[in-house]
Design a protein around this motif. Sequence first.
Motif, short mmCIF file in Angstrom:
data_model
loop_
_atom_site.label_atom_id
_atom_site.label_comp_id
_atom_site.label_asym_id
_atom_site.label_seq_id
_atom_site.Cartn_x
_atom_site.Cartn_y
_atom_site.Cartn_z
N THR A 1 68.15 -12.74 5.11
CA THR A 1 67.58 -12.46 6.44
C THR A 1 68.12 -13.44 7.48
N ARG A 2 68.23 -14.71 7.11
CA ARG A 2 68.73 -15.71 8.07
C ARG A 2 70.19 -15.46 8.41
N LEU B 1 65.91 -26.42 3.45
CA LEU B 1 67.17 -25.82 3.01
C LEU B 1 67.97 -25.32 4.21
N LEU B 2 69.29 -25.57 4.18
CA LEU B 2 70.21 -25.07 5.20
C LEU B 2 71.08 -23.99 4.59
N VAL B 3 71.37 -22.95 5.38
CA VAL B 3 72.20 -21.85 4.88
C VAL B 3 73.43 -21.70 5.78
N PRO B 4 74.57 -21.25 5.21
CA PRO B 4 75.80 -21.10 6.01
C PRO B 4 75.75 -19.85 6.87
N GLY C 1 82.68 -10.34 3.17
CA GLY C 1 83.42 -10.11 1.93
C GLY C 1 83.08 -11.08 0.82
N ARG C 2 82.10 -11.94 1.03
CA ARG C 2 81.75 -12.95 0.03
C ARG C 2 80.44 -12.61 -0.67
N VAL C 3 80.29 -13.17 -1.87
CA VAL C 3 79.08 -13.00 -2.67
C VAL C 3 78.47 -14.38 -2.86
N LEU C 4 77.21 -14.54 -2.46
CA LEU C 4 76.53 -15.83 -2.48
C LEU C 4 75.34 -15.79 -3.40
N ASP C 5 74.89 -16.98 -3.85
CA ASP C 5 73.64 -17.05 -4.59
C ASP C 5 72.48 -17.21 -3.63
N GLY C 6 71.29 -17.40 -4.15
CA GLY C 6 70.09 -17.46 -3.31
C GLY C 6 70.05 -18.63 -2.36
N LEU C 7 70.89 -19.64 -2.58
CA LEU C 7 70.93 -20.81 -1.70
C LEU C 7 72.12 -20.77 -0.76
N GLY C 8 72.88 -19.66 -0.77
CA GLY C 8 74.01 -19.54 0.12
C GLY C 8 75.29 -20.16 -0.42
N ARG C 9 75.37 -20.39 -1.74
CA ARG C 9 76.57 -20.96 -2.34
C ARG C 9 77.43 -19.83 -2.91
N PRO C 10 78.75 -19.91 -2.79
CA PRO C 10 79.61 -18.82 -3.26
C PRO C 10 79.60 -18.73 -4.79
N VAL D 1 72.41 -23.61 9.25
CA VAL D 1 71.16 -23.54 10.01
C VAL D 1 69.98 -23.58 9.05
N SER D 2 68.83 -23.93 9.59
CA SER D 2 67.62 -23.97 8.78
C SER D 2 67.25 -22.57 8.32
N LEU D 3 66.71 -22.49 7.12
CA LEU D 3 66.35 -21.20 6.55
C LEU D 3 65.23 -20.53 7.35
N ASP D 4 64.30 -21.32 7.81
CA ASP D 4 63.15 -20.77 8.53
C ASP D 4 63.49 -20.56 10.00
#
Length: 440
Positions: free
Chosen positions: A236-237, A90-93, A100-109, A122-125
């Motif tokens: 955390t990432r 998984l990649l996160v933004p 100022g944004r609210v994201l879900d657990g996968l980094g999607r708005p 970037v990679s989650l790990d």
Amino acid sequence: MSEPWRPRAEHFGSALLAARPERVGTVTSVVGLAVELRGLDSAVGDLVTLGDDVNAEVVATSRDGIRCMPLGRMTGIKVGAPARSHGRPLLVPTGSGLLGRVLDGLGRPIDGKGLLQVERRVSLDREAPSSMERARIDTPLQLGVRVLDALTTVGKGQRMGLFAGSGVGKSSLLSMIARGTDAAVSVIALVGERGREVREFLEDDLGQEGLARSVVVVSTSDDPALLRLRAAFTATRIAESFRERGEDVMLMMDSLTRVAMAQREIGLSAGEPPATRGYPPSTFSVLARLLERAGTDAVGSVTGMYTVLVDGDDHNEPIADAARSILDGHVVLDRKLAVTGHFPSVQALESISRVASRVNPPEHTRQAAFFRRVLAARKGAQDLIDVGAYQRGTNPLVDAALDNDGAIQSFLQQRMDEQTPAHDTWDHLIRLNRLLGGSA
């Protein structure tokens, strides 16, 4: 006339890559939270797509195939459904466009404000900073809450736990910290929260001022276990990406206990044996890996504030005990204080910061120690006071505490919409200690 188009070597490479055969596996079993696949060569942590649009993550492999867990609802997935590997985790933004944004657990708005302004994904790990490369914690971080700034001073890069039962004010205290801290960026993870409470937290507790310099990651209690776990690592990432730019970040997670519960569901579904109170061994290793990623690095810092929902107000239950052993201090919230309207309901004598003496100047350390002695003396004599058996003159500290109880409570309590700068907190404490008989 322009020259006719001629294919180049890179065009052939792209065409070959697009035309290569795609390896498609099949679903062989769907039991509980686990989905077993055959025909894919994927590693643990890789993303796969089940059916048309259900993403899942590989959590275990064996000679017979791979086992994955969904990142969404599995409606429509059946034995024989196709499975395709993404060939990557998984990649996160990341980037300042997330503020100022609210994201879900996968980094999607999920806030309806349009697409994210992403600098890179970037990679989650990520490996935790090397223990020999971490900068030492030597600078206090203002939280804006008097009882915390004075009696459990937090340093930049420290990891603190807020320990309490349900309904004692953990989320409200986090929102105070988000508004009052002098950290450049706040990243807030709401893991396993009730869906009803998310908007209340954002609009009432955090407010526009707090949200403007925050990134909020939300995974509600009805999300799949893997998505709840990934929300903690996504937050955390994102915090780490700001630290890599040299910034001081406040990472707040509510709650660490629900992260552990999500890992318990995952571990048991993957076939791990249950151990302490049903938690498989992987739960405690995941907690350690998550918490160690916060802290200082060669540049920048991530200061972690993690709430721990103690089971039945038992502060020695397994998750609370494991978290306390890893964290750099703990703040205990007391239900008895909360029901009397004492906010924040911090039990000062049971709360400890392991770096307070390193980040505070000697005078501040002395002032905090004297005030703690007064509180301890009052608590030690409380039973005699309650039954009317205490005789004045027995202990000067107890006498001073009784004579100035209103001033003490005024210092320990604070309105939720009130933020106190750290220098005002220390001036207030010094004046209070003079009333209590402490030297200037």
